[in-house]
Design a protein around this motif. Structure first.
Motif, PDB file in Angstrom:
ATOM      1  N   PHE A  41      31.133  33.376  49.796  1.00 13.40           N
ATOM      2  CA  PHE A  41      32.084  32.270  49.935  1.00 13.40           C
ATOM      3  C   PHE A  41      31.562  31.220  50.910  1.00 13.40           C
ATOM      4  N   LEU A  42      31.013  31.660  52.043  1.00 13.05           N
ATOM      5  CA  LEU A  42      30.459  30.705  53.000  1.00 13.05           C
ATOM      6  C   LEU A  42      29.331  29.897  52.374  1.00 13.05           C
ATOM      7  N   ARG A  43      28.501  30.570  51.598  1.00 10.27           N
ATOM      8  CA  ARG A  43      27.388  29.878  50.929  1.00 10.27           C
ATOM      9  C   ARG A  43      27.893  28.733  50.065  1.00 10.27           C
ATOM     10  N   PHE A  44      28.862  28.994  49.208  1.00  7.64           N
ATOM     11  CA  PHE A  44      29.290  27.988  48.243  1.00  7.64           C
ATOM     12  C   PHE A  44      30.265  26.981  48.846  1.00  7.64           C
ATOM     13  N   SER A  45      31.156  27.432  49.731  1.00  6.28           N
ATOM     14  CA  SER A  45      32.130  26.493  50.300  1.00  6.28           C
ATOM     15  C   SER A  45      31.454  25.486  51.224  1.00  6.28           C
ATOM     16  N   LEU A  46      30.459  25.932  52.006  1.00  3.44           N
ATOM     17  CA  LEU A  46      29.756  25.001  52.889  1.00  3.44           C
ATOM     18  C   LEU A  46      28.831  24.070  52.114  1.00  3.44           C
ATOM     19  N   ALA A  47      28.363  24.523  50.956  1.00  2.00           N
ATOM     20  CA  ALA A  47      27.522  23.656  50.129  1.00  2.00           C
ATOM     21  C   ALA A  47      28.332  22.578  49.423  1.00  2.00           C
ATOM     22  N   LEU A  48      29.605  22.858  49.166  1.00  2.00           N
ATOM     23  CA  LEU A  48      30.412  21.967  48.328  1.00  2.00           C
ATOM     24  C   LEU A  48      30.503  20.527  48.840  1.00  2.00           C
ATOM     25  N   PRO A  49      30.765  20.274  50.142  1.00  2.00           N
ATOM     26  CA  PRO A  49      30.807  18.876  50.594  1.00  2.00           C
ATOM     27  C   PRO A  49      29.493  18.141  50.365  1.00  2.00           C
ATOM     28  N   PHE A  50      28.374  18.830  50.461  1.00  2.00           N
ATOM     29  CA  PHE A  50      27.079  18.186  50.250  1.00  2.00           C
ATOM     30  C   PHE A  50      26.844  17.887  48.768  1.00  2.00           C
ATOM     31  N   PHE A  51      27.366  18.750  47.892  1.00  2.00           N
ATOM     32  CA  PHE A  51      27.326  18.430  46.462  1.00  2.00           C
ATOM     33  C   PHE A  51      28.070  17.119  46.195  1.00  2.00           C
ATOM     34  N   PHE A  52      29.275  17.006  46.723  1.00  2.00           N
ATOM     35  CA  PHE A  52      30.078  15.804  46.477  1.00  2.00           C
ATOM     36  C   PHE A  52      29.443  14.573  47.120  1.00  2.00           C
ATOM     37  N   LEU A  53      28.902  14.723  48.336  1.00  2.00           N
ATOM     38  CA  LEU A  53      28.250  13.594  48.997  1.00  2.00           C
ATOM     39  C   LEU A  53      27.034  13.133  48.206  1.00  2.00           C
ATOM     40  N   LEU A  54      26.214  14.072  47.769  1.00  2.00           N
ATOM     41  CA  LEU A  54      25.028  13.727  46.996  1.00  2.00           C
ATOM     42  C   LEU A  54      25.411  13.073  45.676  1.00  2.00           C
ATOM     43  N   LEU A  55      26.465  13.580  45.052  1.00  2.00           N
ATOM     44  CA  LEU A  55      26.931  13.000  43.791  1.00  2.00           C
ATOM     45  C   LEU A  55      27.406  11.559  44.000  1.00  2.00           C
ATOM     46  N   LYS A  56      28.142  11.315  45.068  1.00  2.00           N
ATOM     47  CA  LYS A  56      28.640   9.964  45.351  1.00  2.00           C
ATOM     48  C   LYS A  56      27.496   9.002  45.635  1.00  2.00           C
ATOM     49  N   VAL A  57      26.501   9.437  46.412  1.00  2.00           N
ATOM     50  CA  VAL A  57      25.371   8.574  46.759  1.00  2.00           C
ATOM     51  C   VAL A  57      24.516   8.262  45.535  1.00  2.00           C
ATOM     52  N   ARG A  58      24.248   9.266  44.716  1.00  2.00           N
ATOM     53  CA  ARG A  58      23.330   9.082  43.586  1.00  2.00           C
ATOM     54  C   ARG A  58      23.982   8.420  42.385  1.00  2.00           C
ATOM     55  N   GLU A  59      25.277   8.716  42.145  1.00  4.93           N
ATOM     56  CA  GLU A  59      25.889   8.252  40.901  1.00  4.93           C
ATOM     57  C   GLU A  59      27.063   7.315  41.108  1.00  4.93           C
ATOM     58  N   GLY A  60      27.483   7.129  42.362  1.00  8.95           N
ATOM     59  CA  GLY A  60      28.517   6.140  42.649  1.00  8.95           C
ATOM     60  C   GLY A  60      29.938   6.614  42.461  1.00  8.95           C
ATOM     61  N   SER A  61      30.141   7.798  41.921  1.00 11.24           N
ATOM     62  CA  SER A  61      31.478   8.344  41.716  1.00 11.24           C
ATOM     63  C   SER A  61      31.386   9.861  41.724  1.00 11.24           C
ATOM     64  N   VAL A  62      32.541  10.518  41.848  1.00 13.27           N
ATOM     65  CA  VAL A  62      32.545  11.982  41.862  1.00 13.27           C
ATOM     66  C   VAL A  62      33.468  12.576  40.810  1.00 13.27           C
ATOM     67  N   GLY A  63      34.236  11.748  40.135  1.00  8.91           N
ATOM     68  CA  GLY A  63      35.266  12.244  39.241  1.00  8.91           C
ATOM     69  C   GLY A  63      34.767  12.682  37.882  1.00  8.91           C
ATOM     70  N   LEU A  64      35.677  13.333  37.158  1.00  6.76           N
ATOM     71  CA  LEU A  64      35.453  13.731  35.780  1.00  6.76           C
ATOM     72  C   LEU A  64      36.741  13.504  34.996  1.00  6.76           C
ATOM     73  N   PRO A  65      36.663  13.251  33.695  1.00  6.12           N
ATOM     74  CA  PRO A  65      37.893  13.153  32.898  1.00  6.12           C
ATOM     75  C   PRO A  65      38.700  14.444  32.970  1.00  6.12           C
ATOM     76  N   ALA A  66      40.012  14.307  32.980  1.00  2.00           N
ATOM     77  CA  ALA A  66      40.888  15.472  33.097  1.00  2.00           C
ATOM     78  C   ALA A  66      40.652  16.481  31.984  1.00  2.00           C
ATOM     79  N   LYS A  67      40.218  16.024  30.816  1.00  2.00           N
ATOM     80  CA  LYS A  67      40.018  16.933  29.681  1.00  2.00           C
ATOM     81  C   LYS A  67      38.899  17.946  29.941  1.00  2.00           C
ATOM     82  N   GLU A  68      38.001  17.641  30.883  1.00  2.40           N
ATOM     83  CA  GLU A  68      36.890  18.545  31.167  1.00  2.40           C
ATOM     84  C   GLU A  68      37.208  19.577  32.253  1.00  2.40           C
TER      85      GLU A  68
END
Length: 304
Positions: A41-68
């Motif tokens: 849990f520590l491995r994945f929960s601590l990684a999660l903010p960096f996933f979102f930060l990297l996604l925002k920096v590289r792609e400009g957004s973090v969202g997905l359509p609700a259907k997915e």
């Protein structure tokens, strides 16, 4: 895909698999302090903010359509929460040799068998022969150690859990592929990790009070940081990108690097024995993966 570009993805898969193999030793040290579920849990929960930060920096957004979101929730439940918990308890209830062999060896076979359910990939004769040869090599690596393979009834629960890891893991990889036709590997990894963390949290509740948090030292922090940044953020993004580019069946045979790397880490850091059978298996497996990698005919594009 150009020949020189393809080698980048093959190299990425091999590097990530080697990192995951070496992490057996790192995680062993970490789980001297943390319960296995809490450590995951520590491995994945601590990684999660960096996933979102990297996604925002590289792609400009973090969202997905609700259907997915429902599909990603199912992927997180089975591919992160369920898979990680099953891996840990398979190791607890069987020998390391059994767990390594049953976790790793059948996984690419199941990926190839289940592939037609999710996508259309060309399974070439070279892939089949190279995959079988690689599996033989990895069996030499695991069975050539001191523990051997034990089918006694006392290990049956762990053996069944380890085999289930291969089945669920292969289905998880394949189920990610259609999503990665529409979204980046980083976006898909971020969201199934988020749901995995959510579903894993309740299993950690009995474990938090067992840790003396003020007594944590450098080895514990090193184990956590290595798992967060190297094994999870770097590993998941590179692996999923490589798998999407060269195909799930072909990519999953590179999982056979994991036990070879784990044996090497045990030899370097824990003074574990390294036998001639294991060396022969490593050479045999490496030759088989090279044989798969140098095929000039490209696999059919996913979904084509």
């Amino acid at each position: 895909m150009k020949q020189e570009r393809r080698w980048v993805y093959y190299a990425g898969l091999a590097v990530v698999a080697a990192i995951w193999g070496a992490n057996f030793g790192v995680s062993r040290k970490g789980m001297e302090t943390f319960d296995p579920v809490l450590f995951a849990f520590l491995r994945f929960s601590l990684a999660l903010p960096f996933f979102f930060l990297l996604l925002k920096v590289r792609e400009g957004s973090v969202g997905l359509p609700a259907k997915e979101l429902l599909r990603l929730a199912v992927l997180g439940l089975f591919g992160v929460s369920g898979l990680e918990i099953a891996v840990m308890y398979s190791i607890k209830y069987t020998t390391l040799a059994n767990a390594s062999l049953l976790n790793v060896a059948p996984w690419p076979i199941f990926a190839a068998l289940f592939g037609p359910l999710f996508l259309r990939e060309r399974i070439t004769p070279r892939l089949v022969t190279g995959g079988i040869a690689a599996m033989v090599g990895v069996c030499f690596i695991i069975l050539g150690g001191g523990e051997g393979f034990d089918l006694s009834s006392g290990h049956m629960i762990g053996n069944l859990l380890a085999l289930a890891v291969s089945v669920v893991g292969a289905l998880f990889n394949l189920a990610c592929m259609p999503l990665m036709q529409r979204y980046s590997a980083l976006r898909v990894s971020t969201w199934f990790t988020a749901f995995g963390v959510l579903f894993m949290f309740p299993f950690t509740l009995p474990s938090w009070g067992k840790v003396e948090w003020t007594a944590l030292g450098g080895s514990e922090y090193t184990a956590i940081l290595f798992n967060v940044f190297v094994c999870t953020v770097f590993g998941f993004v590179v692996w999923n990108a490589g798998m999407f580019k060269i195909g799930a069946a072909r990519a999953n045979f590179f999982r056979y690097v994991v036990p070879a790397s784990a044996v090497g880490a045990g030899y370097l850091f824990f003074d574990e024995a390294f036998t001639g059978w294991q060396l022969a298996g490593t050479v045999f497996m490496a030759a088989a993966l090279l044989w798969i990698s140098i095929e000039r005919r490209e696999p059919a594009p996913i979904g084509a």
